[in-house]
Design an enzyme around this catalytic site. Sequence first.
Site, mmCIF file in Angstrom:
data_model
loop_
_atom_site.group_PDB
_atom_site.id
_atom_site.type_symbol
_atom_site.label_atom_id
_atom_site.label_comp_id
_atom_site.label_asym_id
_atom_site.label_seq_id
_atom_site.Cartn_x
_atom_site.Cartn_y
_atom_site.Cartn_z
ATOM 1 N N CYS A 189 -13.590 -2.669 -6.094
ATOM 2 C CA CYS A 189 -12.264 -3.391 -6.487
ATOM 3 C C CYS A 189 -12.158 -4.219 -7.643
ATOM 4 O O CYS A 189 -11.296 -4.458 -8.267
ATOM 5 C CB CYS A 189 -11.175 -3.371 -5.642
ATOM 6 S SG CYS A 189 -10.818 -1.869 -4.714
ATOM 7 N N HIS A 192 -5.201 -7.019 -8.605
ATOM 8 C CA HIS A 192 -5.711 -5.785 -8.357
ATOM 9 C C HIS A 192 -4.486 -5.249 -6.966
ATOM 10 O O HIS A 192 -4.198 -6.071 -6.335
ATOM 11 C CB HIS A 192 -7.111 -6.007 -7.515
ATOM 12 C CG HIS A 192 -7.576 -4.833 -6.711
ATOM 13 N ND1 HIS A 192 -7.491 -3.450 -7.431
ATOM 14 C CD2 HIS A 192 -7.845 -4.503 -5.390
ATOM 15 C CE1 HIS A 192 -7.744 -2.626 -6.454
ATOM 16 N NE2 HIS A 192 -7.976 -3.129 -5.393
ATOM 17 N N ASN A 251 -4.037 2.555 -4.870
ATOM 18 C CA ASN A 251 -5.173 1.618 -5.180
ATOM 19 C C ASN A 251 -5.978 2.587 -6.094
ATOM 20 O O ASN A 251 -6.882 3.494 -5.502
ATOM 21 C CB ASN A 251 -5.852 1.050 -3.922
ATOM 22 C CG ASN A 251 -7.064 0.317 -4.144
ATOM 23 O OD1 ASN A 251 -7.588 0.346 -5.476
ATOM 24 N ND2 ASN A 251 -7.525 -0.316 -3.210
HETATM 25 N N1 COA Z 1 0.060 6.481 9.044
HETATM 26 C C1 COA Z 1 0.417 5.969 10.284
HETATM 27 N N2 COA Z 1 -0.400 5.219 10.974
HETATM 28 C C2 COA Z 1 -1.496 4.527 10.712
HETATM 29 C C3 COA Z 1 -1.977 4.982 9.175
HETATM 30 C C4 COA Z 1 -1.448 5.957 8.511
HETATM 31 N N3 COA Z 1 -1.538 6.118 7.286
HETATM 32 N N4 COA Z 1 -2.898 4.397 9.169
HETATM 33 C C5 COA Z 1 -3.276 3.658 10.292
HETATM 34 N N5 COA Z 1 -2.252 3.805 11.091
HETATM 35 C C6 COA Z 1 -2.265 3.215 12.352
HETATM 36 C C7 COA Z 1 -3.463 2.672 12.990
HETATM 37 O O1 COA Z 1 -4.253 3.847 13.670
HETATM 38 C C8 COA Z 1 -3.096 1.762 13.957
HETATM 39 O O2 COA Z 1 -2.682 2.152 15.189
HETATM 40 P P1 COA Z 1 -3.069 1.784 16.522
HETATM 41 O O3 COA Z 1 -2.565 0.375 16.521
HETATM 42 O O4 COA Z 1 -2.576 2.685 17.542
HETATM 43 O O5 COA Z 1 -4.586 1.614 16.506
HETATM 44 C C9 COA Z 1 -1.804 1.221 13.384
HETATM 45 O O6 COA Z 1 -1.417 2.151 12.250
HETATM 46 C C10 COA Z 1 -1.930 -0.075 12.762
HETATM 47 O O7 COA Z 1 -3.144 -0.251 11.913
HETATM 48 P P2 COA Z 1 -3.741 -1.475 11.113
HETATM 49 O O8 COA Z 1 -5.071 -1.303 10.545
HETATM 50 O O9 COA Z 1 -3.488 -2.736 12.192
HETATM 51 O O10 COA Z 1 -2.739 -1.569 10.006
HETATM 52 P P3 COA Z 1 -2.478 -2.572 8.862
HETATM 53 O O11 COA Z 1 -1.263 -3.309 8.888
HETATM 54 O O12 COA Z 1 -3.725 -3.508 8.899
HETATM 55 O O13 COA Z 1 -2.553 -1.702 7.730
HETATM 56 C C11 COA Z 1 -3.841 -1.138 5.746
HETATM 57 C C12 COA Z 1 -3.712 -0.833 7.332
HETATM 58 C C13 COA Z 1 -5.127 -0.407 5.487
HETATM 59 C C14 COA Z 1 -2.952 -0.739 4.903
HETATM 60 C C15 COA Z 1 -4.427 -2.687 5.664
HETATM 61 O O14 COA Z 1 -5.135 -3.158 6.641
HETATM 62 C C16 COA Z 1 -5.023 -3.114 4.445
HETATM 63 O O15 COA Z 1 -4.245 -2.792 3.462
HETATM 64 N N6 COA Z 1 -6.256 -3.350 4.158
HETATM 65 C C17 COA Z 1 -6.913 -3.754 3.078
HETATM 66 C C18 COA Z 1 -6.883 -2.911 2.164
HETATM 67 C C19 COA Z 1 -7.626 -3.307 0.957
HETATM 68 O O16 COA Z 1 -7.244 -4.414 0.270
HETATM 69 N N7 COA Z 1 -8.901 -2.694 0.712
HETATM 70 C C20 COA Z 1 -9.820 -3.258 -0.410
HETATM 71 C C21 COA Z 1 -9.833 -2.264 -1.189
HETATM 72 S S1 COA Z 1 -9.915 -3.269 -2.428
#
Ligand code: COA
Length: 328
Positions: free
Chosen positions: A112, A253, A283
Amino acid sequence: MRTIIAGVGHFVPDRKLSNKDFEEMVDTNDEWITTRTGIKERRILDKNKGTSHMAAKAAKMVLKQTQISADEIDLIIVATVTPDRPVPATAAFVQKQLNAKNCWGYDLNGGCTGFLCALATGSQFIETGRHQKVLVIGADKMSSIINYKDRTTCVLFGDAAGAVLLEPSNDDGLGVEDFILHLDGLGADYLEIPAGGSLQPASRETVAQNLHFVYQDGRTVFKHAVSGMAEVSAEIMEKNKLTNKDIKCLIPHQANLRIIDAAAKRMGLNPDQVVINISKYGNTTAATIPLAMSEAYQERKIRKGDWIVISAFGAGFTWGSLLLKWAI
Ligand code: COA
């Protein structure tokens, strides 16, 4: 010699995939996606087209805007994690579609942060005086490497391309002023495509185990992205003795609205100083920054003489920021 951005363009496919559409595909809902990420919809490219299709369209917009012919291009750098084919470089397919007869080119995989790495790299070819017209493109067809049964990744990504033309300028005040880039391989296992490379070549087993899709430990990536992007965005501002009042805008980004907000807060910026389009496109990996830059330019949110900070975080981990004074 300094490097200026002489033109900027973008391309997004027509087909939209909304949060509501995902409710039919996996166990998710619009409210979860919106509050956790800021994404509402993303664009999806036709199955029979590759990343170079979008890259060439974005590049053509730049050529039209700057009124230069394809033959004048010296170099094409394509930042992408989704090349048309493993070999040859996607730059070759872009060169062919542009019919750019006098250039060389290559691909760059910076996740990214790819566009930022390509912009920093491309600007060096201008500053040395070796090249006069460098096309830097960020393009990704993320839909080709996403598992649409995995709710933790499939809602996050979309397809797009953005491109800039770099040219030399003798005006001391304009163009690329500084950049800071980092790479930390300790992050490699947290955001990856496990198979398909030389370590684990494609096989029936790797396909059966879904190892050719993007895997992400979202929580770990999130934690590093928040601190990494916020720190490096503030660092470049402070290193160059600029304050939040001097900065016209941050073009970050677009991976998660909460990561963007953390960077803006650390820099002391107001919401109107941050370019955000994540709700429309999700993204798009290497494409987010040139796409956001192109839209901001079209909407006249950035003008000649404005200080702009660009920052990103991605697979590697790789992260960084770049400071420039807008020149067109
Ligand atoms: N819909 C509903 N629930 C979802 C889900 C979706 N699409 N995706 C994940 N969940 C659930 C998970 O399974 C988890 O459930 P659990 O607590 O029962 O295990 C819960 O939601 C929380 O998951 P978590 O990973 O802690 O959520 P989060 O607040 O961290 O958000 C992301 C998840 C991916 C949005 C976040 O971690 C993120 O943005 N990460 C970085 C992304 C990024 O910058 N990537 C880099 C690329 S450059």
